[in-house]
Design a protein around this motif. Sequence first.
Motif, PDB file in Angstrom:
ATOM      1  N   ILE A  30      42.026  45.685  40.592  1.00 57.66           N
ATOM      2  CA  ILE A  30      40.502  45.466  40.473  1.00 57.66           C
ATOM      3  C   ILE A  30      39.860  46.339  41.306  1.00 57.66           C
ATOM      4  O   ILE A  30      38.780  45.949  41.551  1.00 57.66           O
ATOM      5  N   PRO A  57      35.705  45.059  41.214  1.00 59.25           N
ATOM      6  CA  PRO A  57      36.298  44.058  41.941  1.00 59.25           C
ATOM      7  C   PRO A  57      35.910  42.776  41.700  1.00 59.25           C
ATOM      8  O   PRO A  57      36.484  41.706  41.850  1.00 59.25           O
ATOM      9  N   TRP A  58      34.494  42.611  41.015  1.00 55.32           N
ATOM     10  CA  TRP A  58      33.924  41.302  40.708  1.00 55.32           C
ATOM     11  C   TRP A  58      34.129  41.320  39.371  1.00 55.32           C
ATOM     12  O   TRP A  58      33.675  41.716  38.550  1.00 55.32           O
ATOM     13  N   GLY A  59      34.862  39.926  38.884  1.00 58.77           N
ATOM     14  CA  GLY A  59      34.756  39.389  37.586  1.00 58.77           C
ATOM     15  C   GLY A  59      33.656  38.503  37.206  1.00 58.77           C
ATOM     16  O   GLY A  59      32.473  38.286  37.754  1.00 58.77           O
ATOM     17  N   GLN A  88      28.482  47.146  37.974  1.00 61.01           N
ATOM     18  CA  GLN A  88      29.721  47.702  38.573  1.00 61.01           C
ATOM     19  C   GLN A  88      30.168  48.943  37.562  1.00 61.01           C
ATOM     20  O   GLN A  88      30.476  49.915  38.119  1.00 61.01           O
TER      21      GLN A  88
END
Lengths: 846, 400, 213
Positions: free
Chosen positions: B36, B40-42, B331
């Motif tokens: 990830i 990093p952020w889903g 992102q």
Amino acid sequence: MTKYSRREFLKLSAAAASAAALAELVPLYKKKPKKILRLEQLRKTSSNITVKKTMCYICGQKCPLKVYVDGYRIVKIVHNTIPGYDDYFATCGRPQTLFEMRFVPERIRKPLIRVGKRGEGKFREITWEEALALLVKKLKEYRPDEIIVFAHKGTEAGLFKEFMKSIVGTPNVTEHCDTCHTGLDISSWFVFGKLMGPGAFRPDYEHAKLVVFMGRNPVEGIVATPWTKSFSVGKEDGLEIIVFDVRETRLTSLAHRYYIIPPGTDLAIGLAIIHVILRDKLYNSEYLVKYTNAPMLIYTDTIEPVGLRDHPSWKGKKDYLVYDEGTGKITWKTTATEPALMWEGEYNGRPVKTVLSLLWDQVKQYTPQWAEGITGVPASEIEYVAKRLANQAPRAFIDTGYKAARYYNEAMFFRVKHIINALIGAIGAKGGIAWPYKPKIPSPFKILGIKGHGPQGEPLYKYWLDQGVVKLVQPKCFSHLALKSLLEGKPKKYKMVIIFNENVVAHSQGSSKAIEALKNAEFVVVIDVAHNETTPWADLVLPITMPFEQDSITLYTPSKVDIGEIGILEKVIDPPPGIDAKPGWWIIAEIGKRIDPANASKYEALEDPRSIWIKQAQLLGINPKELLDKGIVILRSKPIYHPLKGKYLPSVTGEIELISVKALQEFKDYIGKSSLMNPLPVWIPPRWMMTKQKLSANEFIAVDTMDQMTAANMWIRFSRLVVSSLNWRKFDGVLIHKDRARKLGIKDGDLVRIQGPGGEIIAKARLTSTVHPLVILGAHATNPGRRIKLTIESINGGTYEVKLFSWGGGYGTNTNMLASFDTVSLEEGGRANQCDVVVSVEKLKT
Amino acid sequence: MSIRAFIAFIVLLVVSLALLGYGIKLGLPAKESLDISAMPWGILVPGYVFFASIAVGASIIDSIFTIYGYKGSSNTLREDIKYSTYFSLISLVPAWTLILLDLINPEHGIWLIRGFHDVSRIAWNLVLYTLLAITLLVELVYLIRRTDIDTIKNIKKAELAIAIAVLVSAIALDSNLSQAFGSLVSVPAWYGSHLVAFFLASAVLLGAAGQWLFITIVRGFKGTLRERKDYYSSLAGKMYLTILPIFWLFMFWDIVAAWYHKPTWNYYKELLWGAHAPIFWGIEVVIGLIVPVIASIVALEKRSITAAIVASIALLIAGFTSKYDLLILGQLARLHSEGFMTLIGSGFLAAHNVMHYHPATSEVLILAGAFIEWPMLLLAGILALPLGADEKPRHLYIFK
Amino acid sequence: MARMAMVIDLNKCVGCYACTIACIRENIARQKKNGVEMPDHIFQYARTRPIDFPLEGSVRVLGFPSNTPFFIQCQQCENPPCVAACPTGASFKTKDGVVLVDRNKCIGCRACMIACPYGVRTMYLGRLSSPPPNPYGLVPRYPDKCTFCYHRKNSPEGWVPACVEACAFGARIFGDLDDPNSEVSRIIRNGNAVRLREDLGTKPKFFYILPNK
């Protein structure tokens, strides 16, 4: 805030930190107390570190290393320096992989005997005793001249070759350099009078002001790390770099100017550079007069030297007639005061001219405009490069580098590079092409007094020379001719093939024919570290240790030795559990004992390498203790800076010959022909240009390159680190220019079928705009052709499978699989043209 | 109502727990996303921001109504005040669920307090959440304890004070939340204080839509909607038509400003006519602007509850999409700008196709679980708490 | 107090990847008797990763003023955005100026990963059965990055990061900026060294010397 977290941090980890001294070394990982304990233990064991001094043999260069070992752990690997002389040494990233590479699943675990059909890949493990008995039986069964040996330089291959030649007596001992630097060797024959490989020269980058790279990349190839070090030292000092290549590389990014040209066309640039240098008289006259045969007078009608006599002071060399401008007379060079460089006149009523004038006649046609038409490099740029070279000389040169088996015209191209370097006076100059100092290390056989009867019978290349098929041959490198002899049964039927640390199938141009050739032999033995493209075709497979897993049998000089380095190759670590591999010298000793029982005690002594090191060191005048302590010592403080290598050269005149006297004698018939044997520099197109006027939309020229992580066909290409490094750089496939790929409907990452005249491979397409549109390019030997899987019956019962590229990868290229067997320059002893193959490419339907 | 509602509650509870449980079991981030580093952020992060925005927005609207003494026609809003407060409070729960389950090492959560890091926006989020939750809880308890139907119609000073506290904490929370993203100089599409205004406008829009929908549904079930139909439809229309232009104005100026800032422009380029454009134009613009504007006008003109419901649902859908676009595409745009893809591994990215975000199975399960948890908790409140204007506390001591 | 810093001299660097592989050995890979345990796609998790040019479409990475390949790793910022983003103080700066992650405090919110303008933090989500090769080595499910080999800080041979030690070309120089006599200080004083994205104000303590051209 930092204070706060720091305090908390220390408090928390107080339990873990066993001593106050470790206060800074608080583990940042302590999820479970059990693991902390293990970390502590791990730290404690680190007091058992031993330091091994060794040399890296992954690419054959033998760079000096210190390896810190703790039990089965490689703690660290560092370059073994000699303070003050570090410009002559370095180590690259390859040996760093040792900790992982030694576990490649492709390793041969035990001696194997074939149980299935040839190529089927079915083997059974046997004991060493059985294996040696079988090998000795076969060696006794066949006549020595029915045996062919392929052996790479790797580890004990040198001794193995000597053993096979002088004790067993086979005259047919070869290695793979006809697929590597034979083109360079032959070019050197034309200029220096002797076959001289890459190790015979030292590009003096660190003192140079300008280096032109054509067909050479010291940064990405790094198959000669000492030179790479020298390069980086030079770069730091502001070395100017000009590059010609078929793709953009790290080197082009460092270059002041670079040109992306069609493959195999650099010869045209080289000829045009000679043209400009001669046209504008940019050559170094003093140098040419003193050290070259430029003033030599040649009859213009017959192209023969006007007069040769024995050199008054150089033993075995010839003096020749020149025109003395001081006296206006034709006289011997040794007596002339002012030999003319460019002169035409008459002698004995026949027209004569100097070698330099002849050269000018020859290259007059090769104007920069002409070269522009072939290469696309603007004529003005070629003029610039030529003038810049002359301007910066003698601290400027064209790198005469390394591999010269890519294109058909390569030997001529390298000859042209030598001639340019000679014209500007760079050969032997500081900052030019210097000469290395290479000590000769006495062979272990000599030290132990093991003597044989020498080779019995003629080496097979003699036959091809006699047939007129081959004009010049490198007697150490005739692997292609050996395969040809096996295939055609000429001059006789060869029955046994021994392959020591070579990968004959993968390295031979026209791999499918190499396989057929092996099939023609009755018994094929492969002695290697890991399985490869060749092992499926063997009858007997013997595992040898990786170089780091044994004391070497002899002292070594690094391949690119410049200042007489001598080093030891010390055992670093045991082979991994389950690998029953033996050092090469152990195998030699065991065979020796069996075929030559009278000398058994001498062979016994072969199994104590360290005593041999000591004797060798003494003979070389080195203190053995110093050698063992340091791991490497030097015998000189700098390379040889002298145009004629201190004395005189092996050529007929002892000088650098712009036009070879020997060639004029032997290959006069080729004058005027577009031939590699032409004594005069001449344009020869690459093979692809001769066969194809225009490539169609799906046709490319298959090119392979060296890579900083792979090393030829060695096992390192199977390492996870290497596979990952290629994947990381998107070099795990073949690079295709994106505009051309788009037209073929190929997307990045697609699998493509590359079809060549000799076979096909499946590769992964990597789209880029950094390659010349004509080429399809990948890292060498990163494709096994057919997917190879071996099934092996274990000696303990059960079977296991071995797959090549088991950690992934294997979708790069190997142009040898694509080329047909005859894509070589036979006149040069079957020198390969590995990147001179037209292939068609199509997207693989899934 | 009650038996069927109770069964519905049980079903929702079971489904929600099952989804969350299975999602947790699969592990987060799920195995299919090997790495990830690039993203990093889903999707749980936009999910969390979505619910947090609803809670914040609903609190802000309620507080503003209270502070300005706006009671609605025939005291309608005062009748709903307990419902709306409960709605604000309970919408925080799925937000917490999502963000808690998004943590990879929640077992170290104590360090959010022990290691409170004063310059970290995320650290302050926890404090401000707690503050908002407490003020909302106080407000709810206060309202429930005021049992008299007539007095609830009057706003007392204490209530005013509580409402101001709620308003301040809500604004503080949302602006801080926005700066958890907006203070990251590494993500051009986020960096800047404009995100505060952007987040607040979006929160009010989402809070209004969510809260309105909740109350309308409750009233629908209770059969008290019909008599207030005109008021509700016009309320929705007015609210949406007021806030929508503000939100889109911010969006417009952000796009204009991005034109002069290449890294941010990369984000908008991708959003406006990149691979992501169908989602932006289809959902954010059509469903998030055109549909609600038309539906709001219809609701206002024709007093149509149906049109108002359409507008509210459209706003919620578009609101979630807008968070998703900002946080996920933001992102991705970071990867495209500044050659980030090489930093993170060009070959790796090519091999794993992480240049296009696909939520992992566990992420989808957890998100779905949170989305079901929300009505489940709302229903639980209706069943267990005296939220109706005329209901009196029955069981729980604190309300007595 | 110290301000540890590193310089890569791209004139000397030949891109042999000795540093990357030494880093993997030192910090990531678990050596066992019969094999090595490490993540697949291991270059992804190396704490110093090669950035190869030329890139497609001549992309400039992080405002890097050259088209020469370089290595990216934790820039050890004096003003680290990752530390600012971390809610629990798990990411922190030591008194040597090295940014570290205290895994005991890390809740795994990944804010540090996204806050890093240099994209250097990774997180491996697979499984590794053995403990890391050193106390500061890679552990799955925690953000990972270069620590300047902090575990070597008190080494009797001096504090030399593995990548510096492995570079036989002398392209990597490590030292203390607060020590005016250190080689890094001297290089920085010469003014040839550049940093990535100076405009962000992160003040990296990682410098590059661009190739002479």
